[in-house]
Design a protein around this motif. Structure first.
Motif, PDB file in Angstrom:
ATOM      1  N   THR A  14     -97.657  15.671  54.885  1.00 41.58           N
ATOM      2  CA  THR A  14     -99.072  16.002  54.694  1.00 41.58           C
ATOM      3  C   THR A  14     -99.241  17.053  53.600  1.00 41.58           C
ATOM      4  OG1 THR A  14     -99.575  15.479  57.000  1.00 41.58           O
ATOM      5  CG2 THR A  14    -101.149  16.860  55.812  1.00 41.58           C
ATOM      6  N   VAL A  15     -98.378  18.075  53.622  1.00 45.67           N
ATOM      7  CA  VAL A  15     -98.430  19.121  52.594  1.00 45.67           C
ATOM      8  C   VAL A  15     -98.172  18.514  51.217  1.00 45.67           C
ATOM      9  CG1 VAL A  15     -97.316  21.196  51.704  1.00 45.67           C
ATOM     10  CG2 VAL A  15     -97.772  20.980  54.156  1.00 45.67           C
ATOM     11  N   ILE A  16     -97.135  17.704  51.116  1.00 44.65           N
ATOM     12  CA  ILE A  16     -96.790  17.078  49.831  1.00 44.65           C
ATOM     13  C   ILE A  16     -97.950  16.220  49.330  1.00 44.65           C
ATOM     14  CG2 ILE A  16     -95.259  15.389  48.721  1.00 44.65           C
ATOM     15  CD1 ILE A  16     -93.049  16.371  50.658  1.00 44.65           C
ATOM     16  N   HIS A  22    -103.905  15.901  44.762  1.00 44.75           N
ATOM     17  CA  HIS A  22    -104.910  16.729  44.091  1.00 44.75           C
ATOM     18  C   HIS A  22    -104.690  16.715  42.577  1.00 44.75           C
ATOM     19  CE1 HIS A  22    -107.878  19.883  43.622  1.00 44.75           C
ATOM     20  NE2 HIS A  22    -107.007  20.594  42.909  1.00 44.75           N
ATOM     21  N   ASN A  23    -103.437  16.508  42.158  1.00 43.55           N
ATOM     22  CA  ASN A  23    -103.111  16.449  40.724  1.00 43.55           C
ATOM     23  C   ASN A  23    -103.123  15.022  40.179  1.00 43.55           C
ATOM     24  OD1 ASN A  23    -102.796  19.159  40.876  1.00 43.55           O
ATOM     25  ND2 ASN A  23    -100.669  19.219  40.172  1.00 43.55           N
ATOM     26  N   GLY A  24    -103.589  14.082  40.988  1.00 46.38           N
ATOM     27  CA  GLY A  24    -103.746  12.711  40.509  1.00 46.38           C
ATOM     28  C   GLY A  24    -102.541  11.813  40.720  1.00 46.38           C
ATOM     29  N   PRO A 106     -96.569  25.303  48.491  1.00 47.08           N
ATOM     30  CA  PRO A 106     -97.335  24.370  47.652  1.00 47.08           C
ATOM     31  C   PRO A 106     -97.255  24.658  46.157  1.00 47.08           C
ATOM     32  CG  PRO A 106     -98.576  24.864  49.629  1.00 47.08           C
ATOM     33  CD  PRO A 106     -97.356  25.757  49.654  1.00 47.08           C
ATOM     34  N   ILE A 107     -97.418  25.923  45.764  1.00 50.38           N
ATOM     35  CA  ILE A 107     -97.414  26.223  44.327  1.00 50.38           C
ATOM     36  C   ILE A 107     -96.038  25.963  43.714  1.00 50.38           C
ATOM     37  CG2 ILE A 107     -96.833  28.670  44.591  1.00 50.38           C
ATOM     38  CD1 ILE A 107     -98.836  29.198  42.263  1.00 50.38           C
ATOM     39  N   GLU A 108     -94.972  26.180  44.491  1.00 51.91           N
ATOM     40  CA  GLU A 108     -93.632  25.911  43.972  1.00 51.91           C
ATOM     41  C   GLU A 108     -93.397  24.405  43.878  1.00 51.91           C
ATOM     42  OE1 GLU A 108     -88.949  27.162  44.751  1.00 51.91           O
ATOM     43  OE2 GLU A 108     -90.519  27.802  46.158  1.00 51.91           O
ATOM     44  N   LEU A 109     -93.871  23.640  44.850  1.00 49.29           N
ATOM     45  CA  LEU A 109     -93.760  22.183  44.799  1.00 49.29           C
ATOM     46  C   LEU A 109     -94.473  21.636  43.570  1.00 49.29           C
ATOM     47  CD1 LEU A 109     -93.117  19.374  45.985  1.00 49.29           C
ATOM     48  CD2 LEU A 109     -95.240  19.591  47.333  1.00 49.29           C
ATOM     49  N   LYS A 110     -95.678  22.118  43.346  1.00 51.13           N
ATOM     50  CA  LYS A 110     -96.459  21.668  42.191  1.00 51.13           C
ATOM     51  C   LYS A 110     -95.718  21.969  40.892  1.00 51.13           C
ATOM     52  CE  LYS A 110    -100.981  22.393  40.015  1.00 51.13           C
ATOM     53  NZ  LYS A 110    -102.275  23.117  40.127  1.00 51.13           N
TER      54      LYS A 110
END
Length: 303
Positions: A14-16, A22-24, A106-110
């Protein structure tokens, strides 16, 4: 970008999904390695996020299977793990491209996905550059025909096939009769236009599987597998007639006419000692004889 997520932890998935959609990105959640491999083999997924703790990826050798498949493009793998194993570092070619420690931030995954995207684009650009360089190395940049080196390589393959199949083979050498005069009268730019027109004419009148190359400034070669004697003459005459009927009109309305001479070296049987260079020499000699006889004609020699 499609991202395959091999993970059975619903909270992590869900987090992923929330972060990356959100980034398409299009997220494809998968729970087992076999299904993931099937999807990767379809060829439209370049990015994988995999979790070794919640899936069967280690038991099914998932990372090794992806690398051993050796697709024509690189599949980028981001591994979610609580601990990086020694084998992950010592066997990098069989492992992941990057590692993200859990719990997922989240910010590190992105950030890691953005880095992976840049690496994929860089790899694609390098592959495109390599393909372009290989093409430039094979083809004449002006006419798009095989260059001298590539033509000889291609022709050696045709000679070997003709030798094994005990089949005939002919080689045509064509040369523009009045090329030097055209360059002197109208300039080198018009000369280049003439070469392009001649190259297109030769290509159009040749069979799709014949090897056609630009051998020298205004000399073109064609290798004709399975063709001998009169059949080779007919092909050469068809090319000469097609070029003769093609007019090049300059901006001031002046019409430039182009004529060619052709020489043919025709071999009933290719032996182990037959060389491409020998056929080119004999075809060139025959072409020079056609020029001495007035040009715009075909001369043939059997070898």
């Amino acid at each position: 970008m499609k991202i395959l997520v091999l993970n059975n932890d619903m909270m992590e998935r869900t987090v992923i999904q929330q972060v990356l959609q959100h980034n398409g990105h299009e997220i494809i959640p998968i729970g087992d390695s076999d299904t993931a491999m099937q999807l990767l083999q379809e060829g439209d997924i370049r990015f994988v996020i995999a979790d070794r703790a919640t899936t069967d990826m280690d038991a099914k050798r998932f990372l090794e299977r992806v690398r051993e498949a050796k697709p024509s493009y690189h599949i980028y793998i981001l591994l979610l793990t609580a601990k990086v194993h020694d084998t992950d570092v010592t066997t990098p070619r069989a492992g992941a491209d990057d590692y993200l420690h859990k719990p997922i931030v989240p910010i590190e995954l992105k950030s890691r996905v953005q880095i992976g995207e840049r690496i994929i684009r860089l790899g694609d650009n390098l592959a495109l550059a390599r393909d372009t360089m290989e093409r430039v190395a094979m083809y004449d940049t002006l006419t798009g025909l095989l260059n001298q080196k590539a033509f000889i390589t291609f022709s050696r393959g045709e000679l070997e096939r003709a030798r094994r199949g005990q089949s005939p083979l002919s080689l045509i050498a064509l040369d523009i009769d009045n090329f030097a005069a055209l360059n002197q009268q109208f300039g080198e730019n018009i000369g280049k236009d003439v070469l392009i027109v001649v190259a297109n004419g030769i290509r159009e009148k040749s069979r799709p599987y014949d090897g056609v190359g630009r051998y020298a400034t205004d000399t073109f070669l064609i290798i004709l597998p399975g063709v001998i004697g009169q059949d080779a003459e007919h092909i050469a005459e068809r090319i000469l007639k097609g070029i003769l009927n093609t007019e090049i009109t300059l901006l001031d309305g002046t019409t430039v006419s182009v004529q060619l001479s052709a020489g043919i070296a025709s071999a009933v049987r290719i032996t182990i000692t037959t060389e491409v260079e020998y056929l080119i020499e004999k075809a060139s000699d025959a072409m020079k004889q056609a020029k001495r006889s007035g040009g715009n004609q075909v001369s043939i020699v059997f070898v």
